[in-house]
Design an enzyme around this catalytic site. Structure first.
Site, PDB file in Angstrom:
ATOM      1  CE  LYS A 169       5.397 -73.090 -59.620  1.00  0.00           C
ATOM      2  NZ  LYS A 169       5.375 -74.529 -59.314  1.00  0.00           N
ATOM      3  CG  ASP A 198       5.322 -76.911 -61.879  1.00  0.00           C
ATOM      4  OD1 ASP A 198       4.376 -77.713 -62.021  1.00  0.00           O
ATOM      5  OD2 ASP A 198       5.981 -76.811 -60.834  1.00  0.00           O
ATOM      6  CD  GLU A 224       7.846 -79.489 -62.178  1.00  0.00           C
ATOM      7  OE1 GLU A 224       8.912 -79.233 -62.775  1.00  0.00           O
ATOM      8  OE2 GLU A 224       7.670 -79.214 -60.983  1.00  0.00           O
ATOM      9  CD  GLU A 250       5.953 -80.514 -57.220  1.00  0.00           C
ATOM     10  OE1 GLU A 250       6.430 -80.171 -58.312  1.00  0.00           O
ATOM     11  OE2 GLU A 250       5.546 -79.707 -56.376  1.00  0.00           O
ATOM     12  CG  ASP A 273      11.619 -82.366 -52.186  1.00  0.00           C
ATOM     13  OD1 ASP A 273      12.512 -82.537 -51.331  1.00  0.00           O
ATOM     14  OD2 ASP A 273      11.159 -81.248 -52.454  1.00  0.00           O
ATOM     15  CG  HIS A 300      10.091 -80.715 -56.082  1.00  0.00           C
ATOM     16  ND1 HIS A 300       9.914 -80.583 -54.714  1.00  0.00           N
ATOM     17  CD2 HIS A 300       9.374 -79.715 -56.651  1.00  0.00           C
ATOM     18  CE1 HIS A 300       9.117 -79.545 -54.477  1.00  0.00           C
ATOM     19  NE2 HIS A 300       8.773 -79.007 -55.631  1.00  0.00           N
ATOM     20  CD  GLU A 333      12.083 -76.997 -58.475  1.00  0.00           C
ATOM     21  OE1 GLU A 333      11.920 -78.205 -58.213  1.00  0.00           O
ATOM     22  OE2 GLU A 333      11.146 -76.228 -58.791  1.00  0.00           O
TER      23      GLU A 333
END
Ligand code: MG
Length: 380
Positions: A169, A198, A224, A250, A273, A300, A333
Site C-alpha cells: 500500500k 496500490d 494500482e 476492483e 473481482d 482482484h 491476488e
C-alpha cells in the site's frame, strides 16, 4: 437438471487482533463477508460470496434476487444472470446489487460442477495452468510510528514464506514518505521479487504521474488505482505518461462498466473481482473484452475461501496474454492480512507453496465448507 429449492445468505463477522488501514483511511477492525448458499431439489449445495458491505448484499438477495432464483435450473446460469440484472439495473447497475448477483452466480457454478463431478475451471473451458503464481497483498498501515520498518519486516516475511511477488500500500500523504517506504522494501527484498504498489485511488493526476516516475526507478511492476475510478480521462493521462503498467477496476462492475476503460486503454491491467463485478459468468466476458483490446485481466480478490477458490478457477481458465514460450501468466491476488474466513472456512485451506497455489480439482469450487465457522461468527 439442478432445480434451485432454497437460497440462504449468511453474514459472518469477527474482530481481528491487529487492525490495519490503507490510504482510504478506513480502519479495518473486523473481517467478514456475505456467503450465499444455494440448495437444489436433489440436495446439491453450492456456495458463493459477495464482496462489500455484507448486510447490504444480504438485503438485495433476501428481498429481490433470491426469490427469482427459486425453481430455476442452475445450468441456466446465463439466463438467470440476465434475468437478475434486468430486474435490478434500474436501481443498481453498479455496486452492491451486482455483488449480490455475483454471489448467486458463483454458487450456481459450484452447483453445476458438483452435479457433473467436474471442477469449475473445466466448465469454464479448461485450465491453462494447474497452479497459479500468487502475489502477497499486504503492507497496509498498522503502526503509524513504524511505517517503514513494519513494511520491511512484513515483506521479508513474505519472501521467507516463499512468495515471489508482493503488493504494498502507498499513499502516506507525502511523496517523500511513500518513496522512502517503497525504496526500503525494494532494498530489503532485492531486485528479483516482483513488487507492485496500490494507492487505493488517493492521488490526483499530476501527483500520480510525478510519483509514478519515481516509482519506475524502483522497478515497480504496476501502479494500482493511482486515481479515482470514475476519472477515465485521468487514467488515460496517467497511463500514457508512465512506462510502468497502470491497473484498476476492483470497484467497477459488469461488461458495460468496464467497456470504456478497456476500449480507451485507460489501464494496462483491469482487475474485476469475481465476487463483485458480476460473478464468473460476467468476469469471463470482461476478460474477453479486455483481451480483444490488448488489455490484461488480473482479477482482484479480497474474500473468504469461497471467493478465493472462485478466483483461482477463473484464473486457471484465462489464457496467457500474449501466448508465448515463457509467458507472464496472470497472477492470483492472495491477500495476507488476518482473515479467519480465508484461512479456516474451507476444511482444506488454500495454501501457497513457493509462491504458487494449486488449482482445486474437486467438483465445483473444490472447497468443502466448515459450517462450524459460519455458525460461530454469524451476525445475520
Ligand atoms: Mg487494490
Amino acid at each position: 437438471m439442478s432445480i434451485v429449492k432454497k437460497v440462504t445468505t449468511h453474514v459472518v463477522s469477527t474482530p481481528i487482533k491487529h487492525p490495519f488501514q490503507s490510504s482510504r483511511g478506513w480502519l479495518y477492525k473486523t473481517r467478514g463477508t456475505c456467503l450465499v448458499e444455494i440448495e437444489t431439489q436433489d440436495g446439491i449445495v453450492g456456495w458463493g460470496e459477495c464482496y462489500g458491505p455484507s448486510a447490504v448484499a444480504k438485503a438485495f438477495i433476501d428481498t429481490q434476487l433470491g426469490p427469482r432464483v427459486i425453481g430455476r435450473d442452475a445450468f441456466d446460469v446465463e439466463v438467470v444472470w440476465e434475468d437478475l440484472y434486468n430486474r435490478i439495473k434500474d436501481y443498481g447497475p453498479k455496486g452492491m446489487s451486482i455483488a449480490a448477483i455475483s454471489g448467486i452466480d458463483i454458487a450456481l457454478w459450484d452447483i453445476m460442477g458438483k452435479a457433473t463431478g467436474k471442477p469449475v475451471h473445466k466448465l469454464l473451458g479448461g485450465a491453462f495452468r494447474n497452479d497459479v503464481l500468487a502475489y502477497a497483498t499486504g503492507l497496509y498501515f498498522t503502526d503509524m510510528d513504524r511505517l517503514v520498518p513494519e513494511a520491511v519486516e512484513e515483506a521479508q516475511g513474505y519472501v521467507k514464506a516463499g512468495f515471489k511477488a508482493i503488493k504494498m500500500k502507498i499513499g502516506l500523504g507525502s511523496m517523500e514518505r511513500d518513496i522512502e517506504r517503497v525504496a526500503a522494501v525494494r532494498k530489503a527484498i532485492g531486485p528479483d521479487i516482483r513488487l507492485m504498489v496500490d494507492a487505493n485511488h488517493c492521488f490526483s493526476v499530476p501527483t500520480a504521474i510525478r510519483l509514478g516516475r519515481k516509482l519506475e526507478e524502483l522497478g515497480i511492476e504496476w501502479f494500482e488505482e493511482p486515481i479515482s475510478p470514475e476519472d477515465i480521462d485521468g487514467y488515460v493521462e496517467v497511463s500514457r505518461a508512465l512506462d510502468m503498467a497502470v491497473a484498476g477496476g476492483e470497484n467497477e462492475f459488469t461488461r458495460w462498466g468496464f467497456r470504456e476503460a478497456i476500449v480507451r486503454k485507460a489501464m494496462d491491467i483491469v482487475q474485476p473481482d469475481v465476487c463483485a463485478a458480476g460473478g464468473l459468468s460476467e468476469c469471463k466476458k470482461i476478460a474477453t473484452l479486455a483481451i480483444t483490446h490488448g488489455v490484461e485481466c488480473v482479477p482482484h480478490a479480497w474474500g473468504s475461501a469461497v471467493g478465493l477458490a472462485a478466483t483461482i478457477h477463473f484464473l486457471a481458465a484465462l489464457p496467457d496474454q500474449p501466448p508465448s514460450l515463457f509467458p507472464f501468466s496472470p497472477m492470483l491476488e492472495f491477500e495476507q492480512e488476518e482473515n479467519p474466513f480465508r484461512d479456516h472456512l474451507a476444511l482444506e485451506p488454500i495454501r501457497q507453496v513457493e509462491g504458487r497455489v494449486k488449482v482445486p480439482t474437486g467438483p465445483g469450487l473444490g472447497v468443502e465448507i466448515d459450517r462450524k465457522i459460519i455458525d460461530r461468527h454469524r451476525v445475520a
